[in-house]
Each structure stands twice: as C-alpha cells, then as structure tokens.
Design a protein around this motif. Structure first.
Motif, mmCIF file in Angstrom:
data_model
loop_
_atom_site.group_PDB
_atom_site.id
_atom_site.type_symbol
_atom_site.label_atom_id
_atom_site.label_comp_id
_atom_site.label_asym_id
_atom_site.label_seq_id
_atom_site.Cartn_x
_atom_site.Cartn_y
_atom_site.Cartn_z
ATOM 1 N N PRO A 58 91.222 47.115 20.609
ATOM 2 C CA PRO A 58 91.902 45.923 20.109
ATOM 3 C C PRO A 58 93.392 46.200 19.942
ATOM 4 O O PRO A 58 93.769 47.272 19.443
ATOM 5 C CB PRO A 58 91.263 45.690 18.731
ATOM 6 N N LYS A 62 95.495 44.266 26.449
ATOM 7 C CA LYS A 62 94.663 43.841 27.591
ATOM 8 C C LYS A 62 95.039 42.423 28.021
ATOM 9 O O LYS A 62 95.230 42.149 29.191
ATOM 10 C CB LYS A 62 93.165 43.834 27.220
ATOM 11 N N THR A 80 86.930 37.078 27.287
ATOM 12 C CA THR A 80 85.772 36.588 26.517
ATOM 13 C C THR A 80 86.155 36.300 25.068
ATOM 14 O O THR A 80 85.566 35.434 24.437
ATOM 15 C CB THR A 80 84.570 37.565 26.603
ATOM 16 N N GLY A 81 87.172 37.000 24.527
ATOM 17 C CA GLY A 81 87.642 36.687 23.164
ATOM 18 C C GLY A 81 88.135 35.243 23.104
ATOM 19 O O GLY A 81 87.874 34.526 22.130
ATOM 20 N N ARG A 85 86.762 32.155 20.853
ATOM 21 C CA ARG A 85 87.624 31.336 19.977
ATOM 22 C C ARG A 85 87.535 29.850 20.333
ATOM 23 O O ARG A 85 87.554 29.005 19.448
ATOM 24 C CB ARG A 85 89.073 31.847 20.015
ATOM 25 N N LYS A 106 82.656 42.415 14.064
ATOM 26 C CA LYS A 106 81.476 42.869 14.833
ATOM 27 C C LYS A 106 81.444 42.199 16.205
ATOM 28 O O LYS A 106 82.193 41.256 16.454
ATOM 29 C CB LYS A 106 80.192 42.476 14.091
ATOM 30 N N ILE A 108 79.497 39.872 19.063
ATOM 31 C CA ILE A 108 78.447 38.875 19.131
ATOM 32 C C ILE A 108 77.403 39.331 20.153
ATOM 33 O O ILE A 108 77.647 40.272 20.910
ATOM 34 C CB ILE A 108 79.010 37.462 19.406
ATOM 35 N N GLY A 136 87.958 41.991 27.942
ATOM 36 C CA GLY A 136 87.051 41.908 26.783
ATOM 37 C C GLY A 136 85.585 41.900 27.180
ATOM 38 O O GLY A 136 84.711 41.782 26.322
ATOM 39 N N ARG A 139 81.663 44.960 26.992
ATOM 40 C CA ARG A 139 82.016 45.698 25.785
ATOM 41 C C ARG A 139 80.865 46.558 25.283
ATOM 42 O O ARG A 139 81.001 47.250 24.279
ATOM 43 C CB ARG A 139 82.349 44.691 24.697
ATOM 44 N N GLN A 143 75.984 45.230 28.684
ATOM 45 C CA GLN A 143 76.770 44.215 29.409
ATOM 46 C C GLN A 143 77.255 44.789 30.744
ATOM 47 O O GLN A 143 77.248 44.105 31.769
ATOM 48 C CB GLN A 143 77.977 43.760 28.578
ATOM 49 N N ARG A 173 100.631 40.416 15.523
ATOM 50 C CA ARG A 173 100.339 39.382 16.532
ATOM 51 C C ARG A 173 100.492 37.972 15.946
ATOM 52 O O ARG A 173 100.010 37.700 14.843
ATOM 53 C CB ARG A 173 98.884 39.596 16.974
ATOM 54 N N ARG A 217 95.571 35.348 14.024
ATOM 55 C CA ARG A 217 94.118 35.274 14.197
ATOM 56 C C ARG A 217 93.449 35.698 12.896
ATOM 57 O O ARG A 217 93.904 36.636 12.248
ATOM 58 C CB ARG A 217 93.698 36.255 15.312
ATOM 59 N N ARG A 228 87.081 46.712 13.808
ATOM 60 C CA ARG A 228 87.011 46.469 15.258
ATOM 61 C C ARG A 228 87.256 47.760 16.032
ATOM 62 O O ARG A 228 86.621 48.019 17.058
ATOM 63 C CB ARG A 228 88.020 45.387 15.664
HETATM 64 N N1 LIG Z 1 82.092 41.079 25.482
HETATM 65 C C1 LIG Z 1 81.933 40.786 24.180
HETATM 66 N N2 LIG Z 1 80.782 41.118 23.539
HETATM 67 C C2 LIG Z 1 80.589 40.819 22.251
HETATM 68 N N3 LIG Z 1 81.506 40.209 21.474
HETATM 69 C C3 LIG Z 1 82.682 39.847 22.049
HETATM 70 C C4 LIG Z 1 82.951 40.117 23.426
HETATM 71 N N4 LIG Z 1 84.183 39.639 23.719
HETATM 72 C C5 LIG Z 1 84.662 39.118 22.589
HETATM 73 N N5 LIG Z 1 83.761 39.240 21.577
HETATM 74 C C6 LIG Z 1 83.944 38.792 20.181
HETATM 75 O O1 LIG Z 1 85.197 38.127 20.064
HETATM 76 C C7 LIG Z 1 86.081 38.875 19.191
HETATM 77 C C8 LIG Z 1 87.501 38.769 19.695
HETATM 78 O O2 LIG Z 1 87.575 39.343 20.977
HETATM 79 P P1 LIG Z 1 88.969 39.837 21.594
HETATM 80 O O3 LIG Z 1 89.972 38.742 21.475
HETATM 81 O O4 LIG Z 1 88.681 40.374 22.954
HETATM 82 O O5 LIG Z 1 89.365 40.968 20.564
HETATM 83 P P2 LIG Z 1 90.163 42.348 20.567
HETATM 84 O O6 LIG Z 1 91.553 41.975 20.200
HETATM 85 O O7 LIG Z 1 89.437 43.075 19.450
HETATM 86 O O8 LIG Z 1 90.053 43.054 21.885
HETATM 87 C C9 LIG Z 1 85.503 40.276 19.162
HETATM 88 O O9 LIG Z 1 85.851 41.007 18.002
HETATM 89 C C10 LIG Z 1 83.997 39.975 19.211
HETATM 90 O O10 LIG Z 1 83.508 39.530 17.968
#
Ligand SMILES: Nc1ncnc2c1ncn2[C@@H]1O[C@H](COP(=O)(O)OP(=O)(O)O)[C@@H](O)[C@H]1O
Length: 271
Positions: A58, A62, A80-81, A85, A106, A108, A136, A139, A143, A173, A217, A228
């Motif tokens: 995190p 990326k 995927t984040g 959102r 955590k 998902i 993302g 993870r 997957q 951020r 965020r 994280r």
């Molecule tokens: N591939 C994934 N598998 C499980 N949870 C995910 C995944 N991608 C995103 N998430 C969820 O969305 C949140 C935000 O993701 P992201 O913006 O990629 O965060 P980060 O800044 O931690 O890289 C993660 O902390 C997680 O809860």
C-alpha cells in the motif's frame, strides 16, 4: 449477441455469490465468469495488448505508475481497490459489509473481488477495450492461481519502496472530491544510511481550484495503513514468489518521486 447472453448468464450465476456463504463451487463459478471475459487474442500475437500486473505494498505508487502506463500504451488500467470503492459508494446490498472489511485494513473475499473484476472486464469487452494493466489484483496466491488458470499474464511489475516512505505516502494521500484527481501532500526526505542513498519525494500538490475540496481515503489512517502492510506481508508477499518462480516478476526499486522514477521504469520495461 450470443456471447453477451452467455456473459449475462454467467454474471447471474456469480452474482448469487453475494447472497450466500462462499464455497469452492461458487469461487469456481466466479472464475468461470472471469475466464469468459478475458481477452485471448494476445496469446496468439495478433496485437500487442499488454496483460500486465502491478504488485507492491500500500502506498508504493501502483495506481500512479499503472495509470501512466495505461495512458502510454492505450490499455485499460483496472484497479480492484477502485472497483471496491465504487461498490462502497453505490450503497448497494454489499456496501456496509465491504466498508467494515476495508476500514479494518483486511482483504475482501476472493469470490467478491473476482466477481467485481469480471463485471469490469465485461464492460471492457463491451467497449471493445483490449489488454489490461491490473493494479491490486491478484493479492492472494489463490487469486493468482485463478488468474493464471484463465489467462496468460506476460509481466508482473513489483514496485518497492522503504517502509517509512510507504506510511508517509499513504497518510499524505488526498483526492479531489470534485474532479477525482490524486495528490499527495507529504514531503518525504529520508537520509541516506548504511550505504543506502538519500530518498527525496516532493509533494504532488493540487491546483488551486482543488485545494478546498481535498478528502482522504477512510482507510488511510496510521493504524489501518499498518494493518494493511501487515496483511500485505502475510497474504500478498507469497504472490511475488508465485510469479518469481514462473519467471514473470520484474523487481523495481523506486529511486524517488515520479520525475526521478518514471524514466527509469520505462527503461526497465524497454519502452
Ligand atoms: N484483490 C483484492 N483482494 C481482496 N481485497 C481487495 C483486493 N483489491 C482491493 N481490495 C480491498 O480494497 C482495499 C483498497 O485497495 P487498494 O486501493 O488497492 O489499496 P492499497 O492502497 O492498500 O494497495 C484493500 O485494502 C482491500 O480491502
């Protein structure tokens, strides 16, 4: 039309995952939905539609570098984040469950994330987009195994940065609530020690019209960022090894901020 019907049917099957407890059968359905929408021409060399993945802790950047490469190469950047959102802000049936998980730092479930990704890829297919840069995802090793089973990922770029910089970057951020622009108010200056060089990352400040509209965020608090990072080390670090042993991992140590790093990244990618 037949393809669309098939996708809709598979979507209907995978959407049911939302309503039930997850089982391997349901994960299998979600991964079938994923395989039905992934482009295949690339493997046959018809065009250069990159299928790349960005890994990294995190706050490493990326999203920033994936978005820049996506513009440069004309392929979609799929984070995927962002999909999570969007689901949260849609206030659909899943949003309160997802908000709780995300705000604890955590992950998902694999089923839900694969379903969200499948829907995004369906949209890409409908728009005629080809190739992708994933950010993302994957993870978890599970997957990664599912993705490897349904498509040929060419390259996995593993971005790396010192931990003290990662935390400061997450805490700094900011997002403009109006235009969605991403900024960072942190000025990172880590002295060189024990042979490692000084690292300087200047802030990326918003233009004046965004200044009063900045938000953070909800998962970018110090406590959640540390969690994280812990979850990354436990669940996502093994994904690096998964791709390393398959000869797909490109390690890239960020030397500093965007001006210093971008050109070097392009060089490392032969672009
Ligand atoms: N591939 C994934 N598998 C499980 N949870 C995910 C995944 N991608 C995103 N998430 C969820 O969305 C949140 C935000 O993701 P992201 O913006 O990629 O965060 P980060 O800044 O931690 O890289 C993660 O902390 C997680 O809860």
């Amino acid at each position: 039309m037949a393809v669309l019907n098939r996708l809709m049917w598979k979507r209907a099957a995978s959407v049911r995952i939302f309503c039930t407890k997850s089982t391997d059968g349901e994960l299998h359905r979600a991964s079938s939905a994923l395989s039905s929408v992934l482009p295949v021409e690339n493997a046959k060399g018809k065009s250069r539609n990159v299928q790349w993945v960005f890994l990294g802790c995190p706050g490493v950047g990326k999203g920033t570098y994936a978005a820049r490469l996506s513009n440069l190469l004309g392929v979609p950047h799929i984070a995927t984040g962002d999909l999570v959102r969007q689901e949260l802000s849609s206030r659909g049936p899943l949003s309160s469950e997802l908000a709780e998980i995300v705000n604890q730092g955590k992950l998902i479930s694999d089923e839900i994330i694969i379903d969200l990704l499948s829907k995004r890829l369906e949209d890409a297919q409908a728009k005629g987009e080809t190739g992708f840069i994933l950010d993302g995802f994957p993870r978890t090793v599970r997957q990664a195994e599912i993705l490897e089973g349904v498509t040929d990922i060419e390259l996995v770029i593993n971005l790396k940065l010192r931990e003290e910089a990662l935390i400061a970057k997450c805490l700094g951020r900011r997002i403009c609530s109006e235009c969605g622009g991403n900024y960072n108010v942190a000025c990172i200056d880590i002295k060189g020690e024990d042979g490692s060089p000084r690292m300087y990352m200047p802030p990326l400040l918003p233009p004046p019209q965004c200044e009063s509209k900045l938000i953070s965020r909800s998962d970018d608090t110090e406590e959640v960022v540390k969690e994280r990072l812990r979850v990354y080390n436990e669940k996502s670090r093994p994904v690096e090894e998964f791709y390393r042993i398959r000869g797909k991992l490109l390690e890239f140590d960020l030397p500093g901020g965007i001006p210093e790093s971008w050109g070097k990244l392009l060089q490392a990618l032969n672009l």
